[in-house]
Design an enzyme around this catalytic site. Structure first.
Site, PDB file in Angstrom:
ATOM      1  N   CYS A   4      -5.762   0.933  -2.411  1.00 24.57           N
ATOM      2  CA  CYS A   4      -4.312   0.776  -2.588  1.00 24.57           C
ATOM      3  C   CYS A   4      -3.861   0.042  -1.516  1.00 24.57           C
ATOM      4  CB  CYS A   4      -3.679   2.007  -2.821  1.00 24.57           C
ATOM      5  SG  CYS A   4      -2.300   2.174  -1.999  1.00 24.57           S
ATOM      6  N   GLU A   5      -3.033  -1.220  -1.721  1.00 31.49           N
ATOM      7  CA  GLU A   5      -2.745  -2.108  -0.782  1.00 31.49           C
ATOM      8  C   GLU A   5      -1.398  -1.425  -0.074  1.00 31.49           C
ATOM      9  OE1 GLU A   5      -1.838  -5.615  -2.561  1.00 31.49           O
ATOM     10  OE2 GLU A   5       0.132  -5.143  -3.096  1.00 31.49           O
ATOM     11  N   HIS A   6      -0.741  -0.136  -0.468  1.00 32.11           N
ATOM     12  CA  HIS A   6       0.559   0.319   0.080  1.00 32.11           C
ATOM     13  C   HIS A   6       0.002   1.253   1.413  1.00 32.11           C
ATOM     14  CE1 HIS A   6       2.131  -0.842  -3.852  1.00 32.11           C
ATOM     15  NE2 HIS A   6       2.395  -1.698  -3.264  1.00 32.11           N
ATOM     16  N   HIS A   7      -1.163   2.106   1.066  1.00 34.59           N
ATOM     17  CA  HIS A   7      -1.369   2.907   1.958  1.00 34.59           C
ATOM     18  C   HIS A   7      -2.888   2.840   2.490  1.00 34.59           C
ATOM     19  CE1 HIS A   7       1.651   4.837  -0.792  1.00 34.59           C
ATOM     20  NE2 HIS A   7       2.029   5.208   0.168  1.00 34.59           N
TER      21      HIS A   7
ATOM     22  N   CYS B 181      -3.424   8.152  -2.664  1.00 39.99           N
ATOM     23  CA  CYS B 181      -2.219   8.135  -2.216  1.00 39.99           C
ATOM     24  C   CYS B 181      -1.374   8.978  -2.922  1.00 39.99           C
ATOM     25  CB  CYS B 181      -1.603   6.787  -1.766  1.00 39.99           C
ATOM     26  SG  CYS B 181      -1.451   5.876  -3.278  1.00 39.99           S
TER      27      CYS B 181
ATOM     28  N   GLN C  44      -3.538  -1.374  -9.156  1.00 40.40           N
ATOM     29  CA  GLN C  44      -4.120  -1.411 -10.064  1.00 40.40           C
ATOM     30  C   GLN C  44      -3.687  -2.377 -11.219  1.00 40.40           C
ATOM     31  OE1 GLN C  44      -4.735   2.674 -11.703  1.00 40.40           O
ATOM     32  NE2 GLN C  44      -5.003   2.126 -13.617  1.00 40.40           N
TER      33      GLN C  44
ATOM     34  N   HIS D  85      -5.398   8.010  -7.669  1.00 38.68           N
ATOM     35  CA  HIS D  85      -5.112   7.454  -6.653  1.00 38.68           C
ATOM     36  C   HIS D  85      -4.987   8.443  -5.531  1.00 38.68           C
ATOM     37  CE1 HIS D  85      -3.826   3.442  -8.375  1.00 38.68           C
ATOM     38  NE2 HIS D  85      -4.135   3.970  -9.120  1.00 38.68           N
TER      39      HIS D  85
HETATM   40 ZN   LIG Z   1      -0.831   3.965  -2.395  1.00 38.09          ZN
END
Ligand SMILES: [Zn+2]
Length: 195
Positions: free
Chosen positions: A87-90, A158, A128, A156
């Site tokens: 995941c590119e956010h976390h 995260c 995703q 996920h």
């Molecule tokens: Zn994430």
């Protein structure tokens, strides 16, 4: 000589990332001189290069390398393709399964190439939703089939390990092009993958 698996890493990138990981681990309160951690920055640097190798691979070339003229024009489905991404956010993993179908339009593609396309786009920093679109568009634009469908189901980390801590929720994304925009064709595909 028997088969030998070789993993190659960029030495410069490994060195740079290794130094940064060492700092991060120390910032988090650990002692990087501890026995078990001595080689961890280097291992982590290599693992991250492996998990993001998709940036250096060409999915169009992979598909084009295994396209064959063929008059078969019924639905081809490859389901339960294992999927691991970040995941590119976390920068935490998300993982699950992809299901892909297409209806040929003069060409078929070697079946093993569809999981490889998933890997090329999954081994990057991703969301995703975009992963689903990229797999869909790549097959649609390269193979030019009568239709293509992609469904991805993933958990996920995260969400599971932090934040809302929902351990059992699965996120489903899907995309449809061409013939699969017709409800009957789409439903036949969803039935065949057990949805
Ligand atoms: Zn994430």
């Amino acid at each position: 000589m028997p088969y030998k698996k070789v993993e190659e890493y960029n030495i410069q990138v490994t060195d740079d990332v290794k130094d940064r990981y060492k700092n991060i681990i120390e910032d988090l309160g650990e002692n990087t001189d501890r026995d078990g951690l001595l080689k961890t920055p280097e291992r982590a640097a290599k693992a991250m290069q492996f998990l993001t190798q998709g940036y250096h691979q060409d999915p169009v070339e992979i598909l084009k390398g295994a396209m064959f003229k063929e008059s078969y024009n019924e639905m081809v489905i490859v389901k339960d393709i294992e999927l691991y991404s970040l995941c590119e956010h976390h920068i935490l993993p998300f993982f699950g399964k992809a299901h892909i179908a297409y209806i040929p339009n003069g060409h078929i593609v070697g079946l093993s190439k569809l999981p490889r396309i998933v890997d090329v786009f999954a081994r990057r920093l991703q969301v995703q939703e975009r992963l689903t679109e990229q797999v869909l568009d790549c097959i649609n634009d390269t193979l030019k089939p009568q239709g293509v469908a992609v469904v991805i189901e993933a958990s996920h980390m995260c969400m599971m390990m932090r934040g809302v801590q929902k351990q059992n929720s699965i996120t489903t994304t899907s995309g449809f092009r061409g013939q699969f925009e017709k409800i009957e064709t789409r439903n036949e595909f969803l039935k065949l993958i057990g949805k």
